[in-house]
Scaffold this motif. Structure first.
Motif, PDB file in Angstrom:
ATOM      1  N   UNK A 142       2.862   1.154  18.587  1.00 22.35           N
ATOM      2  CA  UNK A 142       3.302   1.970  17.449  1.00 22.35           C
ATOM      3  C   UNK A 142       2.858   1.288  16.155  1.00 22.35           C
ATOM      4  N   UNK A 143       2.289   2.087  15.266  1.00 21.48           N
ATOM      5  CA  UNK A 143       1.857   1.595  13.951  1.00 21.48           C
ATOM      6  C   UNK A 143       2.743   2.247  12.895  1.00 21.48           C
ATOM      7  N   UNK A 144       3.295   1.415  12.026  1.00 25.10           N
ATOM      8  CA  UNK A 144       4.082   1.916  10.888  1.00 25.10           C
ATOM      9  C   UNK A 144       3.120   2.432   9.813  1.00 25.10           C
ATOM     10  N   UNK A 145       3.159   3.741   9.587  1.00 29.59           N
ATOM     11  CA  UNK A 145       2.278   4.345   8.574  1.00 29.59           C
ATOM     12  C   UNK A 145       3.055   4.606   7.286  1.00 29.59           C
ATOM     13  N   UNK A 146       4.155   3.842   7.094  1.00 31.75           N
ATOM     14  CA  UNK A 146       4.983   3.970   5.898  1.00 31.75           C
ATOM     15  C   UNK A 146       6.385   4.358   6.278  1.00 31.75           C
ATOM     16  N   UNK A 147       7.379   3.481   5.978  1.00 28.91           N
ATOM     17  CA  UNK A 147       8.783   3.817   6.271  1.00 28.91           C
ATOM     18  C   UNK A 147       9.611   3.710   4.994  1.00 28.91           C
ATOM     19  N   UNK A 148       9.988   4.871   4.484  1.00 29.58           N
ATOM     20  CA  UNK A 148      10.821   4.947   3.284  1.00 29.58           C
ATOM     21  C   UNK A 148      10.262   4.077   2.171  1.00 29.58           C
ATOM     22  N   UNK A 149      11.167   3.372   1.477  1.00 27.79           N
ATOM     23  CA  UNK A 149      10.729   2.481   0.398  1.00 27.79           C
ATOM     24  C   UNK A 149      10.528   1.064   0.889  1.00 27.79           C
ATOM     25  N   UNK A 150      10.277   0.882   2.176  1.00 27.23           N
ATOM     26  CA  UNK A 150      10.304  -0.433   2.822  1.00 27.23           C
ATOM     27  C   UNK A 150       8.912  -1.055   2.898  1.00 27.23           C
ATOM     28  N   UNK A 151       8.095  -0.584   3.844  1.00 25.94           N
ATOM     29  CA  UNK A 151       6.789  -1.207   4.099  1.00 25.94           C
ATOM     30  C   UNK A 151       5.703  -0.177   4.351  1.00 25.94           C
ATOM     31  N   UNK A 152       4.470  -0.599   4.148  1.00 22.28           N
ATOM     32  CA  UNK A 152       3.315   0.265   4.433  1.00 22.28           C
ATOM     33  C   UNK A 152       2.149  -0.662   4.818  1.00 22.28           C
ATOM     34  N   UNK A 153       2.250  -1.262   6.032  1.00 20.95           N
ATOM     35  CA  UNK A 153       1.284  -2.313   6.367  1.00 20.95           C
ATOM     36  C   UNK A 153      -0.165  -1.862   6.460  1.00 20.95           C
ATOM     37  N   UNK A 154      -0.421  -0.598   6.838  1.00 20.22           N
ATOM     38  CA  UNK A 154      -1.846  -0.233   6.957  1.00 20.22           C
ATOM     39  C   UNK A 154      -2.462   0.029   5.580  1.00 20.22           C
ATOM     40  N   UNK A 155      -1.617   0.363   4.566  1.00 13.56           N
ATOM     41  CA  UNK A 155      -2.151   0.402   3.202  1.00 13.56           C
ATOM     42  C   UNK A 155      -2.540  -1.018   2.791  1.00 13.56           C
ATOM     43  N   UNK A 156      -1.740  -1.985   3.220  1.00  9.34           N
ATOM     44  CA  UNK A 156      -2.071  -3.381   2.902  1.00  9.34           C
ATOM     45  C   UNK A 156      -3.395  -3.776   3.541  1.00  9.34           C
ATOM     46  N   UNK A 157      -3.679  -3.274   4.737  1.00  9.34           N
ATOM     47  CA  UNK A 157      -4.977  -3.583   5.353  1.00  9.34           C
ATOM     48  C   UNK A 157      -6.106  -3.065   4.455  1.00  9.34           C
ATOM     49  N   UNK A 158      -5.934  -1.849   3.928  1.00  4.40           N
ATOM     50  CA  UNK A 158      -6.943  -1.287   3.005  1.00  4.40           C
ATOM     51  C   UNK A 158      -7.049  -2.150   1.745  1.00  4.40           C
ATOM     52  N   UNK A 159      -5.897  -2.577   1.227  1.00  2.00           N
ATOM     53  CA  UNK A 159      -5.873  -3.396   0.006  1.00  2.00           C
ATOM     54  C   UNK A 159      -6.575  -4.732   0.247  1.00  2.00           C
ATOM     55  N   UNK A 160      -6.313  -5.325   1.413  1.00  2.00           N
ATOM     56  CA  UNK A 160      -6.900  -6.646   1.698  1.00  2.00           C
ATOM     57  C   UNK A 160      -8.419  -6.558   1.816  1.00  2.00           C
ATOM     58  N   UNK A 161      -8.912  -5.522   2.503  1.00  3.48           N
ATOM     59  CA  UNK A 161     -10.371  -5.406   2.623  1.00  3.48           C
ATOM     60  C   UNK A 161     -11.000  -5.190   1.241  1.00  3.48           C
ATOM     61  N   UNK A 162     -10.313  -4.413   0.394  1.00  2.47           N
ATOM     62  CA  UNK A 162     -10.822  -4.171  -0.957  1.00  2.47           C
ATOM     63  C   UNK A 162     -10.889  -5.487  -1.739  1.00  2.47           C
ATOM     64  N   UNK A 163      -9.818  -6.259  -1.698  1.00  5.94           N
ATOM     65  CA  UNK A 163      -9.796  -7.531  -2.435  1.00  5.94           C
ATOM     66  C   UNK A 163     -10.877  -8.467  -1.884  1.00  5.94           C
ATOM     67  N   UNK A 164     -10.995  -8.512  -0.565  1.00  2.00           N
ATOM     68  CA  UNK A 164     -11.971  -9.420   0.052  1.00  2.00           C
ATOM     69  C   UNK A 164     -13.398  -9.049  -0.334  1.00  2.00           C
ATOM     70  N   UNK A 165     -13.688  -7.742  -0.337  1.00  2.00           N
ATOM     71  CA  UNK A 165     -15.052  -7.318  -0.674  1.00  2.00           C
ATOM     72  C   UNK A 165     -15.333  -7.461  -2.176  1.00  2.00           C
ATOM     73  N   UNK A 166     -14.299  -7.352  -2.986  1.00  2.00           N
ATOM     74  CA  UNK A 166     -14.495  -7.480  -4.435  1.00  2.00           C
ATOM     75  C   UNK A 166     -14.512  -8.938  -4.877  1.00  2.00           C
ATOM     76  N   UNK A 167     -13.617  -9.741  -4.310  1.00  2.00           N
ATOM     77  CA  UNK A 167     -13.439 -11.123  -4.804  1.00  2.00           C
ATOM     78  C   UNK A 167     -13.976 -12.179  -3.840  1.00  2.00           C
ATOM     79  N   UNK A 168     -14.164 -11.806  -2.576  1.00  2.00           N
ATOM     80  CA  UNK A 168     -14.664 -12.774  -1.588  1.00  2.00           C
ATOM     81  C   UNK A 168     -13.629 -13.779  -1.139  1.00  2.00           C
ATOM     82  N   UNK A 169     -12.383 -13.609  -1.543  1.00  2.00           N
ATOM     83  CA  UNK A 169     -11.322 -14.561  -1.170  1.00  2.00           C
ATOM     84  C   UNK A 169      -9.956 -13.943  -1.446  1.00  2.00           C
TER      85      UNK A 169
END
Ligand code: CP
Length: 307
Positions: free
Chosen positions: A119-146
């Motif tokens: 099961x993947x959490x695709x967003x639960x209330x005002x709590x967490x949204x881990x797969x958005x974080x995966x998108x955010x991390x790849x964006x930061x990594x590709x933009x900043x390299x670290x």
């Protein structure tokens, strides 16, 4: 059975593996086009979504798999009173993996405890949204390299913005980070996130209401929408909704290599005049979300012995 409920379910090494896989998918999409042939993803969305649901679906199709699911609680048997646990047990009979969004905090965890598939959490209330974080991390990594030694500004609804909570948790594991938390008084980061992710680890942070003063030191600016659906009264929402509107003028003192992120949907927080600024990353972030979800689906199916 491995699930993704909270971004901290994965180690930093596992997150880096997902990033490396996503980068390989971007470079060699044909290599992955039949990896999930014969497998089914169930998207169980009890709350509205454009990006998360459709990127999960696009991800599964691009891996050669199939998708079943529903996009509103009203069109499922939840409308007749069926529990999340019974829904998860039922879907385990039809699909190989579940992506679930739910307005109640903790619902995907309840589903994970009942399901016999990942099961993947695709967003639960005002709590967490881990797969958005995966998108955010790849964006930061590709933009900043670290991920280390960055000053990260998070601006807007830090109280109800679940993407902010997950991103702070993920980034808090890297060295040399500083957070600038920019919000109205009423929408400050919840104390539990501050305590668990920042204070306990001694990570420096400042809280301010002033975006423009914070701007010059930021390497990343993560804008967020005021979450209308989590407010108890419309009056408060209307008073707070336009607290921050990023315009070209407000970027005058920003770094030349600032990266501007936003999980989207955008309402009014970023002027469309910024969309063509090379520092605007939010539509790349949408695309990267699909590649990270492809990498995630493959990882969880492999660990479940289904690939
Ligand atoms: N970022 C995000 O979760 O967008 P959706 O609500 O459209 O899925």
């Amino acid at each position: 059975m491995r699930h993704l409920i909270n971004i901290l379910d994965f180690s930093t090494e596992e997150l880096q593996e997902l990033i490396d896989t996503a980068n390989d998918i971007i470079a060699n999409p044909a290599k992955y086009s039949q990896v999930c042939r014969g497998k089914k993803l169930a998207t169980l969305f009890f709350e509205p979504s454009t990006r998360t649901r459709l990127s999960f679906e696009a991800a599964m199709y691009e891996l050669g798999g199939n998708v079943i699911g529903f996009s509103a609680a009203a069109s499922s048997s939840a409308a007749k009173g069926e529990s999340v646990a019974d829904t998860a047990k039922t879907i385990s009979c039809y699909a190989d993996i579940i992506a679930m969004r739910h307005p109640k905090e903790g619902a995907p965890l309840v589903a994970a405890n009942a399901a016999s598939i990942p099961v993947i959490n695709a967003g639960d209330g005002g709590h967490n949204h881990p797969t958005q974080t995966l998108a955010d991390l790849l964006t930061i990594y590709r933009e900043k390299g670290r991920f280390d030694h960055l000053t990260v500004g998070l601006c807007g609804d830090l109280k109800f913005g679940r993407t902010v909570h997950s991103l702070i948790n993920a980034l808090s594991r890297y060295e040399g980070l500083k957070f600038v938390l920019i919000s109205p008084e009423e929408l400050k980061l919840p104390s539990y996130v501050k305590k668990d992710a920042l204070k306990q680890k001694g990570i420096p942070y400042v809280q301010t209401t002033d975006l423009e003063s914070a701007m010059p030191e930021l390497d990343i600016l993560y804008m967020t929408r005021v979450q209308r659906e989590r407010f108890f009264n419309e009056e408060d929402y209307l008073r707070l909704k336009d607290s921050y509107i990023l315009t070209p003028e407000k970027l005058q003192n920003a770094k030349k290599d600032l990266s501007i992120l936003h999980p989207l949907p955008r309402v009014n927080e970023i002027s469309v005049a910024i969309d063509d600024d090379p520092r605007a990353c939010y539509f790349k972030q949408v695309l990267y979300g699909k590649y990270m979800r492809m990498a995630l689906i493959m990882k969880l199916l492999k660990e479940a012995g289904k690939l």
